[in-house]
Each structure stands twice: as structure tokens, then as C-alpha cells.
Design a protein around this motif. Structure first.
Motif, PDB file in Angstrom:
ATOM      1  N   PRO A   1      26.724  25.044  84.372  1.00  0.00           N
ATOM      2  CA  PRO A   1      25.519  24.278  83.889  1.00  0.00           C
ATOM      3  C   PRO A   1      24.752  24.764  82.945  1.00  0.00           C
ATOM      4  O   PRO A   1      23.920  24.038  82.319  1.00  0.00           O
ATOM      5  CB  PRO A   1      24.985  24.259  85.528  1.00  0.00           C
ATOM      6  N   ARG A   2      24.774  25.928  82.530  1.00  0.00           N
ATOM      7  CA  ARG A   2      24.050  26.497  81.441  1.00  0.00           C
ATOM      8  C   ARG A   2      24.775  27.020  80.199  1.00  0.00           C
ATOM      9  O   ARG A   2      24.370  27.900  79.382  1.00  0.00           O
ATOM     10  CB  ARG A   2      23.376  28.047  81.834  1.00  0.00           C
ATOM     11  N   HIS A   3      25.770  26.085  79.918  1.00  0.00           N
ATOM     12  CA  HIS A   3      26.145  26.040  78.483  1.00  0.00           C
ATOM     13  C   HIS A   3      26.997  27.276  78.285  1.00  0.00           C
ATOM     14  O   HIS A   3      26.843  28.152  77.074  1.00  0.00           O
ATOM     15  CB  HIS A   3      25.546  25.716  77.398  1.00  0.00           C
ATOM     16  N   GLY A   4      27.781  27.823  79.065  1.00  0.00           N
ATOM     17  CA  GLY A   4      28.543  28.951  78.761  1.00  0.00           C
ATOM     18  C   GLY A   4      29.298  29.005  77.430  1.00  0.00           C
ATOM     19  O   GLY A   4      30.024  28.010  77.478  1.00  0.00           O
ATOM     20  N   LEU A   5      29.313  29.681  76.705  1.00  0.00           N
ATOM     21  CA  LEU A   5      30.166  29.895  75.457  1.00  0.00           C
ATOM     22  C   LEU A   5      31.655  29.597  75.756  1.00  0.00           C
ATOM     23  O   LEU A   5      32.177  28.732  75.143  1.00  0.00           O
ATOM     24  CB  LEU A   5      29.816  30.996  74.496  1.00  0.00           C
ATOM     25  N   LEU A   6      32.231  30.307  76.428  1.00  0.00           N
ATOM     26  CA  LEU A   6      33.822  30.324  76.523  1.00  0.00           C
ATOM     27  C   LEU A   6      33.845  28.960  77.528  1.00  0.00           C
ATOM     28  O   LEU A   6      35.201  28.417  77.364  1.00  0.00           O
ATOM     29  CB  LEU A   6      34.365  31.370  77.120  1.00  0.00           C
ATOM     30  N   THR A   7      33.215  28.704  78.387  1.00  0.00           N
ATOM     31  CA  THR A   7      33.320  27.557  79.234  1.00  0.00           C
ATOM     32  C   THR A   7      33.204  26.252  78.436  1.00  0.00           C
ATOM     33  O   THR A   7      34.089  25.170  78.640  1.00  0.00           O
ATOM     34  CB  THR A   7      32.237  27.599  80.693  1.00  0.00           C
ATOM     35  N   TRP A   8      32.203  26.074  77.667  1.00  0.00           N
ATOM     36  CA  TRP A   8      32.292  24.786  76.921  1.00  0.00           C
ATOM     37  C   TRP A   8      32.804  24.717  75.520  1.00  0.00           C
ATOM     38  O   TRP A   8      33.289  23.704  75.163  1.00  0.00           O
ATOM     39  CB  TRP A   8      30.675  24.755  76.504  1.00  0.00           C
ATOM     40  N   SER A   9      33.190  25.800  75.109  1.00  0.00           N
ATOM     41  CA  SER A   9      34.045  25.923  73.992  1.00  0.00           C
ATOM     42  C   SER A   9      35.413  26.852  74.043  1.00  0.00           C
ATOM     43  O   SER A   9      35.201  28.122  73.355  1.00  0.00           O
ATOM     44  CB  SER A   9      33.305  26.254  72.601  1.00  0.00           C
ATOM     45  N   PRO A  10      36.185  26.396  75.023  1.00  0.00           N
ATOM     46  CA  PRO A  10      37.371  27.392  74.838  1.00  0.00           C
ATOM     47  C   PRO A  10      37.977  27.537  73.865  1.00  0.00           C
ATOM     48  O   PRO A  10      39.044  28.884  74.061  1.00  0.00           O
ATOM     49  CB  PRO A  10      38.194  26.613  76.173  1.00  0.00           C
ATOM     50  N   LEU A  11      38.086  26.931  72.768  1.00  0.00           N
ATOM     51  CA  LEU A  11      38.746  27.389  71.510  1.00  0.00           C
ATOM     52  C   LEU A  11      38.417  28.774  71.140  1.00  0.00           C
ATOM     53  O   LEU A  11      39.045  29.539  70.472  1.00  0.00           O
ATOM     54  CB  LEU A  11      38.593  26.270  70.584  1.00  0.00           C
ATOM     55  N   ILE A  12      37.317  28.986  71.316  1.00  0.00           N
ATOM     56  CA  ILE A  12      36.202  30.408  70.910  1.00  0.00           C
ATOM     57  C   ILE A  12      37.370  31.718  71.612  1.00  0.00           C
ATOM     58  O   ILE A  12      37.503  32.590  71.087  1.00  0.00           O
ATOM     59  CB  ILE A  12      35.160  30.405  71.142  1.00  0.00           C
ATOM     60  N   LEU A  13      37.685  31.503  72.749  1.00  0.00           N
ATOM     61  CA  LEU A  13      38.577  32.215  73.484  1.00  0.00           C
ATOM     62  C   LEU A  13      39.795  32.749  72.658  1.00  0.00           C
ATOM     63  O   LEU A  13      40.318  33.741  72.678  1.00  0.00           O
ATOM     64  CB  LEU A  13      38.747  32.088  74.945  1.00  0.00           C
ATOM     65  N   LEU A  14      40.506  31.524  72.288  1.00  0.00           N
ATOM     66  CA  LEU A  14      41.727  31.655  71.683  1.00  0.00           C
ATOM     67  C   LEU A  14      41.267  32.406  70.012  1.00  0.00           C
ATOM     68  O   LEU A  14      42.246  33.396  69.790  1.00  0.00           O
ATOM     69  CB  LEU A  14      42.212  30.373  71.128  1.00  0.00           C
ATOM     70  N   SER A  15      40.263  32.200  69.522  1.00  0.00           N
ATOM     71  CA  SER A  15      39.856  32.842  68.146  1.00  0.00           C
ATOM     72  C   SER A  15      39.635  34.153  68.472  1.00  0.00           C
ATOM     73  O   SER A  15      40.022  35.344  67.713  1.00  0.00           O
ATOM     74  CB  SER A  15      38.593  32.190  67.756  1.00  0.00           C
ATOM     75  N   LEU A  16      38.821  34.868  69.790  1.00  0.00           N
ATOM     76  CA  LEU A  16      38.586  36.021  70.057  1.00  0.00           C
ATOM     77  C   LEU A  16      39.963  36.901  70.187  1.00  0.00           C
ATOM     78  O   LEU A  16      40.218  38.153  69.896  1.00  0.00           O
ATOM     79  CB  LEU A  16      37.590  36.201  70.966  1.00  0.00           C
ATOM     80  N   THR A  17      40.984  36.194  70.690  1.00  0.00           N
ATOM     81  CA  THR A  17      42.317  36.674  70.931  1.00  0.00           C
ATOM     82  C   THR A  17      42.925  37.251  69.566  1.00  0.00           C
ATOM     83  O   THR A  17      43.259  38.157  69.509  1.00  0.00           O
ATOM     84  CB  THR A  17      43.243  35.935  71.658  1.00  0.00           C
ATOM     85  N   GLY A  18      42.653  36.411  68.643  1.00  0.00           N
ATOM     86  CA  GLY A  18      43.511  36.525  67.441  1.00  0.00           C
ATOM     87  C   GLY A  18      42.644  37.585  66.584  1.00  0.00           C
ATOM     88  O   GLY A  18      43.094  38.260  65.763  1.00  0.00           O
ATOM     89  N   VAL A  19      41.330  37.968  66.952  1.00  0.00           N
ATOM     90  CA  VAL A  19      40.476  39.027  66.409  1.00  0.00           C
ATOM     91  C   VAL A  19      41.099  40.465  66.564  1.00  0.00           C
ATOM     92  O   VAL A  19      41.313  41.425  65.874  1.00  0.00           O
ATOM     93  CB  VAL A  19      39.055  39.011  66.958  1.00  0.00           C
ATOM     94  N   PHE A  20      41.843  40.445  68.021  1.00  0.00           N
ATOM     95  CA  PHE A  20      42.453  41.821  67.953  1.00  0.00           C
ATOM     96  C   PHE A  20      43.651  41.970  67.101  1.00  0.00           C
ATOM     97  O   PHE A  20      43.909  43.073  66.799  1.00  0.00           O
ATOM     98  CB  PHE A  20      42.745  41.822  69.457  1.00  0.00           C
ATOM     99  N   PHE A  21      44.477  40.792  66.977  1.00  0.00           N
ATOM    100  CA  PHE A  21      45.561  41.043  66.001  1.00  0.00           C
ATOM    101  C   PHE A  21      44.980  41.053  64.637  1.00  0.00           C
ATOM    102  O   PHE A  21      45.606  41.856  63.806  1.00  0.00           O
ATOM    103  CB  PHE A  21      46.344  39.682  65.853  1.00  0.00           C
ATOM    104  N   PHE A  22      43.944  40.878  64.295  1.00  0.00           N
ATOM    105  CA  PHE A  22      43.411  41.053  62.744  1.00  0.00           C
ATOM    106  C   PHE A  22      43.021  42.510  62.946  1.00  0.00           C
ATOM    107  O   PHE A  22      43.156  43.307  61.801  1.00  0.00           O
ATOM    108  CB  PHE A  22      41.981  40.123  62.715  1.00  0.00           C
ATOM    109  N   GLY A  23      42.456  43.216  64.016  1.00  0.00           N
ATOM    110  CA  GLY A  23      42.020  44.559  63.977  1.00  0.00           C
ATOM    111  C   GLY A  23      43.254  45.468  63.798  1.00  0.00           C
ATOM    112  O   GLY A  23      43.274  46.485  63.272  1.00  0.00           O
TER     113      GLY A  23
END
Length: 823
Positions: free
Chosen positions: A435-457
Motif C-alpha cells: 500500500p505504501r508504494h514499495g519500489l520492488l513491489t510496484w516496479s519489479p523490473l528494477i529487481l531484474l536490473s539490480l540482478t544485472g548490477v552484480f554481473f556488471f560488478g
């Protein structure tokens, strides 16, 4: 175009005439049936109108195929007839999916229609990459990157663009109007008197907000001012008031907000191209654009800080990384400081992105290479120029605070009641709250992007872990803030400035799955998440999901689980496509709303103006793309010098203007808006309001208008406002037609011939779109009257007496204020 022999064209085989024309006929049938369902069922146009729409649709399809064909031959000039036919067949296959669109429209399945709209362009672009390759030639780059990006942006603008400057954006916009129209530093008038939509968010009336957002939209506001002046000067049929709130101002600022978002996408592609291939960079940019809150604030709510913030952060990262990777002059570092100061002026939390400079210095100095002292001296010199550029930009804010409060440092967020709890961060609800606009709940594509940050690292150790640290800094900062759920706004809008991190992570993921079945699976998942984001936006705009703040008109503060939230978005929203198209797409979007209204009213002049405005919009977008990708040469010191000199001149002029305006500044000591909704008084009658506010005031602002009062003559007294103080002194103010008050629907075309008073002396403050009793869309007005007291008094009651025998008086707002003498 390559000529194909007749016998070759009809030759049997895998790519024969039948196989080539089959998808094209399917598309034509789809366009015909789809046009019939949409335009005959929803808009109820005539047969001639339907024929026009069908010809335009098929003509656009033929033109698209012709452009693809010609561009294909420009890039691949050595194609045989068989290869040519084969490639065209491959490119036409994704378009065959549009044959399912009539079924989606008939069944009113929004998910299927959205899925087709997103899937077909992406598959078409993917086939182009497979056919043409992804080398970096100029023609390929324009054909694969710039043209599809421009077309996608213009398409989104046509179907999604709205002129909505609401909530916090209304305050940023208020500073623009205060500077250009009122020539002062306070936004009291803008926040209370000109607040047509009544967005009474807390605002710092003693100091001011951070002004970087207002500076970002200043050029667009000036363009609107020039257009409004031109309409007055030329005596156009539809003249616009030069009051800062007419259509040219709001449309120009809204376009500027969308343009900043589009330029952000272009810069994100440039940033990602430093590490990844063109195909991965472009796919990542599309995914982050369409699958995050950036899409919402580019086309739905304008004037907010988020698109300029994302633009400046991306530009800063691009400039600072380039400056470290190559030998640059100190002018380049001065420019980096300018951009750093600007992005901090927009949102103070952006200062955390400035740590990339310290990260680079620490990584180089601790790498163990020779010349430690020489490098340290060089970094100190560069840091001095960065700090100098930062201070040149930030001194405008310091000067502004000095003129308002007498101090160089102010705390605007503390003034409105916000604070930080550094030991109690709300990290989990910030990321996962439903109900309070959680980042990964409302925009789950960002979770996919953060997974890619580890590959970038793992691929680029220094840069990859740097961007992960930057994201974690933002998470901790916002988790400690008292309104970590953003107050109001789609998803968790605070993280739009992290778009560079999301694009790099997504590009790393696409690069990891560069070929084969894995990339197709990832692409399909990204399309589904983009579709989910669009559904979230539709649910948010129709008040189906929590808005984020408590309001009687909104569905808020309902403790939803994640399962309930996704059930609403994925299952409850699709059946509502009919009402969405009718009430939302037709009645609220800028271009479609006015175009349909002009067609129904039979006004070819307005249709022509709308088409010309949209063409101008496309041309401006195209020129912006060319400047960003072609004309700008980052290696030339002359460019840095021009930018720096222009920035210095602008900041000098702005600071001088602030100092001059500070001499006539009158501080607002206290403000009280008498609570309650608007009320009406029908002749002859009166309304008495008791005031529960025991502080001295010097002014009373009354906002009101007349209904069915157009036949009242000019200067006739229709009402009287009486104010009684606690010591029983009475102050009165007459309201005369055409001066202190006037007819609301004075712009209704069918009403103008019967009007007996004008707006020559009235002060218009409120405006709202109306279609009541008219075939045309017109603007209704509310009017301001100010009652000044001889000395500060404490108000006991306010009485409104309506004395005219006809019509109705509507009072929308009564605002008390205590204004000090000039400082």
C-alpha cells in the motif's frame, strides 16, 4: 529499389509470393476490423470518417514498409532478390500479430492489447538487429537507434501525454510564475489564490524549496510567456491570458518535463555504450524507460523534479567518467561542478552521486601505482575546479534564502515537518510495501536490473560495485526519511534518479545472455514487466490502487497485501478498458482530447492547429536527438568554454534579480485558510462563517464567481463581503460585476453574445475546463478580491451577502494572512 524478376517473384519455395503476402493481407484485414470496432463503436463516426481512418491506417502501414525497404537497401546494397524477399518476410512476421487486435478490442482485454502494442515493435527491432547486424556505422545507428526511439516517444506522447502540474510540481511552477509575472520571491499568490485544483501540500512559506527544478523549467515557461504575448499582440481568435496559468505556459512546461525525460534516455544509451554493445544498451534503455516510474512522470504528471533530476544525474555520471578516462582541461572539471551543483539544487539527495569523484580518486591512489604525490596534486587541483563550479550554481539558492530569511542557510524540509530517523531506517517497507508504494513491489523490473548490477560488478569491478554502492546509499537515505513512501506519486518516485544504475544493470543482463534462447526468455520477461508497469499506471490514474496520501476522494491507506495488489492490477483492470478509453484516454489526454473535441465540433481550424503543434513537437524532438548524439563533441574545450560562460552569465543575472526583488519582499508571517468546501448563495441570501483563528491578520482573499450571471451589467454591485473583528469593528468590500467578480462561463461560445460585463478589471485566478451547455470545450474562471485592513485584527466572522435578484454566487476559498511591511 532492387528490381525483382517476375519469374523469381512467383518462384515456389520457402519465401514465395504466397508466404510474403499472407502476413500483409492479415495486417490489412486486422486494421479494417480493428478500425471498425474502435471508431464505429466508441467514437461513432460517419462512414466517410471510417473510410478516411482506414485509408490513413493502411497508408501508414504501406509507408512504414516502404521506409524499411528503402533503408534496408541503403545499408545492404548487395542483396539478391531471394535475400531481399526473405528479409522482408522476416520483418513482416511480427506485424502479423496485429491481426489479433480486433479480438482484443471486441473482448475488451486490455492486457492482450497492451501486450501486442509492446511486443510487436520490440520483435520488429530484434529482427532488424538480426538482419542488419549491430556495427556502429552512422546509417545503422540512425536506423536502429534514433528513428525507432523518436517514433516510440512520439507515439507515447500522442496517446499518453497530459498537461498535469499537480502537488509538489505546483509549487515548483509557482516560483516560475512569481519570478516572471509577479516579479517577487514569494509564492503565496500561486499557492493559495491561483490554486485551481486546491493542492494544499505543505510548503515552506518562510524560506523556499530547492530551486533547481524551477531553473530547469524556466526556459519553457518563458516560451509560453512569449506565445501568450503573441496571441494578445496579434489579436488571435483564441487569446491567452498572460497570467502564467493559461495553456501556453502549462503546455510548454509539461513538454519540457517530457523532453528532459527523453534526453535522459538518450544519455543513458550513451552511458551504457561505454561498457556494452549497442543492442544491449538500447534494449536496456527501452526496458527502464517503459518499465519504471520514469514513464509516468514523462507523460502523466509534469513539472516534478524527477525528470530533470534523472537528466542531470546521468549527465554528471557521463561527464565525470569521461573526464577520468581521458586527459581533460580544468574547464571540463568546472563544467562537472556546474552539473553537480544543478543536480543538488534539484534534489539535495543527489549529492550522494558526487561520491563517484571520491571513489575514482581512492581507487587510483590505492592501486599502488607510482607517482602517488603527483596524482594527489592533480586531483586536488581538479577538485578545486569542481567545487568552484558547484558553488557558482548553489550560490543562487543561498542568495535566495538570504533575501527571504536573512540567513544563508535554511531548512525547508524541516519547516514543513519532515525529518530523518538515522537509527530506524524503514528499508523493508521502502522496497516491498504494497500500500505504501514499495519500489520492488510496484516496479519489479528494477529487481531484474539490480540482478544485472552484480554481473556488471564481476565484469568491471571498479565501476560495477560503485553503482551498487550508490544505489544502497539512496536506499538508506530514503529509508530514514519520515515520508519514505513519497507522500503522493506513482511507485517510489524517489528512485527515478537511479535510472543510470538500472540501465547499466539491465544492459549487463542482456550482455550476459547475448545470444540464443536465453535472451528471448529475458526479452519476453521484460515485455511482461513493462505491461505490468502500464497496468499499474492505469490503476493509479483511476484511483484503483493507493495514491499514497490520505484523501476522501482517493482509495488510500488500505492495508493491501502484495497478492491483493497484483490481483487488482492484473485481473480487475483489464475488463475496464471501455471506461478507461472513454473517460481517461479521450477526456484527459492533451492531443486526443482536443482533436476529438475539435472533430465533433466541426472546427477544421483547431484540427489544423493541433496537427501543426504535434508536427512542431516531432521536429523539436528530432533536433534534440541530433544535438545529443551528433553535434555535441565532448572533446572540444571550446564547447566547455561556451557552456561555462553562458552558465556564469545566467547565474549572475539571476542573483542580481533576486537581490533587487528582495528589497520589495514582504514576508508572510502567518496564513490561515478558512476550512470547508466551496458554497453557493442564491439571490437574495447571505452566508455567515465563524472563524476559529485567534491570530492577527492584515488581509482577506476571497475567490468567487457567478453562475447564470452573464446578463448583469458592468460595475453593478452583486454582493458584499463583511468582516467582523473580535472588538466588533466591521470591514466591508463590495463585489461588482466585471471588476471583483464575473460570470464563470464567460468563454462559452454560445454565451458571448448575451454577456453584459467583461473581464477588463477582474483578476482571474482559477481556471477549469468545461463542456456544460456547449458543443465546444471552453475554460471557466474564478476571480480574486482582496480586502485589506488598516491594521492587524483578529477576525471573528465573515459574512457574504448576495443581493442581486438573478444568478448564483459561488465562493471557493477564503484565506486570511498577516503580511509584514517591506523589509
Amino acid at each position: 529499389m532492387i528490381k525483382i524478376k517476375r519469374q523469381d517473384f512467383f518462384k515456389a519455395g520457402e519465401y514465395s509470393l504466397y508466404y510474403f503476402f499472407c502476413p500483409l493481407w492479415g495486417i490489412l484485414v486486422s486494421v479494417f476490423i480493428g478500425s471498425w470496432f474502435v471508431y464505429s463503436g466508441l467514437l461513432k463516426v460517419t462512414v466517410s470518417g471510417f473510410i478516411t481512418i482506414f485509408i490513413a491506417s493502411t497508408g501508414s502501414l504501406a509507408l512504414t514498409i516502404r521506409v524499411i525497404d528503402s533503408k534496408l537497401l541503403e545499408i545492404r546494397k548487395t542483396l539478391s532478390s531471394t535475400e531481399h524477399r526473405s528479409i522482408l518476410f522476416r520483418l513482416s512476421q511480427p506485424l502479423l500479430l496485429f491481426s489479433l487486435s480486433p479480438l482484443a478490442l471486441h473482448l475488451q482485454q486490455l492486457i492482450l492489447l497492451q501486450f501486442l502494442t509492446i511486443l510487436v515493435p520490440i520483435l520488429l527491432l530484434y529482427e532488424l538487429w538480426q538482419v542488419l547486424g549491430v556495427t556502429a556505422s552512422q546509417k545503422r545507428f540512425r536506423f536502429l537507434v534514433l528513428y525507432p526511439l523518436i517514433l516510440c516517444y512520439c507515439f507515447c506522447t500522442l496517446i499518453l501525454f497530459q498537461v498535469n502540474i499537480v502537488h509538489d510540481a505546483f509549487q515548483y511552477y509557482g516560483y516560475l510564475r512569481s519570478w516572471i509575472i509577479d516579479h517577487d520571491l514569494s509564492i503565496y499568490n500561486e499557492f493559495f489564490n491561483y490554486n485551481s485544483e486546491r493542492f494544499y501540500n505543505p510548503y515552506p512559506h518562510i524560506s523556499s524549496r530547492y530551486l533547481g527544478t524551477s531553473l530547469a523549467f524556466l526556459p519553457f515557461f518563458l516560451i509560453g510567456h512569449i506565445v501568450a504575448y503573441g496571441s494578445q499582440f496579434l489579436g488571435a481568435e483564441y487569446t491567452y491570458l498572460m497570467d502564467g496559468y493559461s495553456l501556453p505556459y502549462t503546455l510548454s512546461v509539461s513538454f519540457g518535463s517530457s523532453l528532459y525525460g527523453f534526453l535522459t534516455i538518450l544519455l543513458l544509451i550513451r552511458l551504457a555504450r561505454r561498457y556494452f554493445s549497442l543492442s544491449s544498451s538500447l534494449l536496456a534503455a527501452y526496458a527502464v524507460w517503459l518499465g519504471t516510474p520514469l514513464l509516468f512522470f514523462m507523460f502523466q504528471w509534469h513539472g516534478w523534479a524527477h525528470t530533470p533530476s534523472a537528466f542531470t544525474v546521468t549527465l554528471f555520471l557521463l561527464l565525470s567518467r569521461r573526464s577520468h578516462d581521458s586527459e581533460h582541461t580544468f574547464l571540463s572539471w568546472l563544467l562537472v561542478g556546474f552539473v553537480l551543483g544543478w543536480m543538488v539544487l534539484i534534489r539535495p539527495s543527489n549529492i550522494l552521486f558526487g561520491t563517484v569523484l571520491l571513489w575514482d580518486v581512492a581507487f587510483v591512489l590505492l592501486s599502488g601505482k607510482k607517482g602517488f604525490l603527483v596524482r594527489l596534486k592533480k586531483y586536488i587541483q581538479e577538485g578545486f575546479f569542481v567545487l568552484l563550479g558547484f558553488l557558482v550554481m548553489f550560490c543562487f539558492q543561498l542568495n535566495y534564502w538570504k533575501q527571504l530569511t536573512g540567513k544563508f542557510i535554511a531548512k525547508p524540509y524541516h519547516e514543513v515537518g519532515d525529518y530523518f530517523s538515522w537509527l530506524l531506517p524503514k528499508i523493508f517497507p521502502l522496497l516491498f510495501s504494497a500500500p505504501r508504494h514499495g519500489l520492488l513491489t510496484w516496479s519489479p523490473l528494477i529487481l531484474l536490473s539490480l540482478t544485472g548490477v552484480f554481473f556488471f560488478g564481476r565484469r568491471r569491478r571498479c565501476d560495477g560495485w560503485l553503482y551498487l554502492v550508490l544505489f544502497l546509499q539512496q536506499v538508506y537515505l530514503y529509508a530514514c526519511w519520515s515520508i519514505w513512501w513519497t507522500g503522493v506519486g506513482f511507485s517510489n518516485r524517489f528512485f527515478i534518479n537511479c535510472s543510470p544504475i538500472f540501465v547499466l544493470g539491465m544492459a549487463a543482463l542482456f550482455e550476459k545472455l547475448r545470444a540464443g534462447f536465453g535472451r528471448r526468455i529475458l526479452l519476453s520477461l521484460v515485455i511482461l514487466l513493462i505491461l505490468l508497469n502500464i497496468n499499474f499506471i492505469a490503476a493509479y490514474r483511476t484511483d484503483t490502487v493507493p495514491m499514497g496520501i490520505a484523501s476522501p476522494q482517493r482509495v488510500v491507506d488500505t492495508e493491501l497485501s502484495v497478492t491483493d495488489l497484483y490481483r487488482i492490477v492484473c485481473l480487475d483492470m483489464p475488463p475496464r478498458i471501455g471506461s478507461l478509453i472513454d473517460n481517461f484516454w479521450i477526456n484527459e489526454n492533451f492531443f486526443s482530447h482536443r482533436l476529438i473535441n475539435a472533430l465533433q465540433a466541426g472546427s477544421p481550424g483547431r484540427v489544423f492547429i493541433l496537427i501543426m503543434v504535434f508536427i512542431l513537437f516531432i521536429l523539436v524532438t528530432y533536433q534534440g536527438v541530433r544535438i545529443c548524439f551528433k553535434s555535441m563533441n565532448w572533446q572540444q574545450g571550446q564547447l566547455y568554454l561556451k557552456v561555462i560562460v553562458s552558465g556564469l552569465s545566467l547565474m549572475l543575472l539571476l542573483n542580481v534579480a533576486v537581490i533587487v526583488a528582495g528589497y520589495d519582499y514582504r514576508p508572510i508571517i502567518s496564513i490561515h485558510r478558512i476550512p470547508g468546501d466551496y458554497f453557493t448563495i442564491t439571490s437574495p441570501n447571505e452566508r455567515e462563517l465563524f472563524v476559529n483563528y485567534r491570530q492577527p491578520v492584515t488581509h482577506l482573499d476571497i475567490i468567487s464567481y457567478l453562475i447564470y450571471g452573464g446578463d448583469i451589467a458592468q460595475d453593478v454591485c452583486v454582493a458584499v463581503i463583511e468582516v467582523t473583528s473580535w472588538d466588533d469593528r466591521i470591514y466591508s468590500q463590495p463585489l461588482r460585476a466585471g471588476r471583483e467578480i464575473a460570470e464563470c462561463s464567460i468563454n462559452r461560445p454560445e454565451y458571448k453574445a448575451d454577456l453584459r460585463h467583461s473581464l477588463s478589471e477582474a483578476t482571474v485566478v482559477h481556471r477549469f475546463s468545461l463542456t456544460a451547455y456547449s458543443r465546444s470545450l471552453y475554460t471557466g474562471y474564478g476571480y480574486l478580491t482582496t480586502l485589506c485592513f488598516l491594521e492587524p485584527i483578529m477576525v471573528k466572522k465573515v459574512r457574504v451577502k448576495y443581493s442581486y435578484t438573478r444568478g448564483t454566487m459561488v465562493v471557493t476559498d477564503l484565506i486570511l494572512s498577516h503580511r509584514d511591511s517591506p523589509s
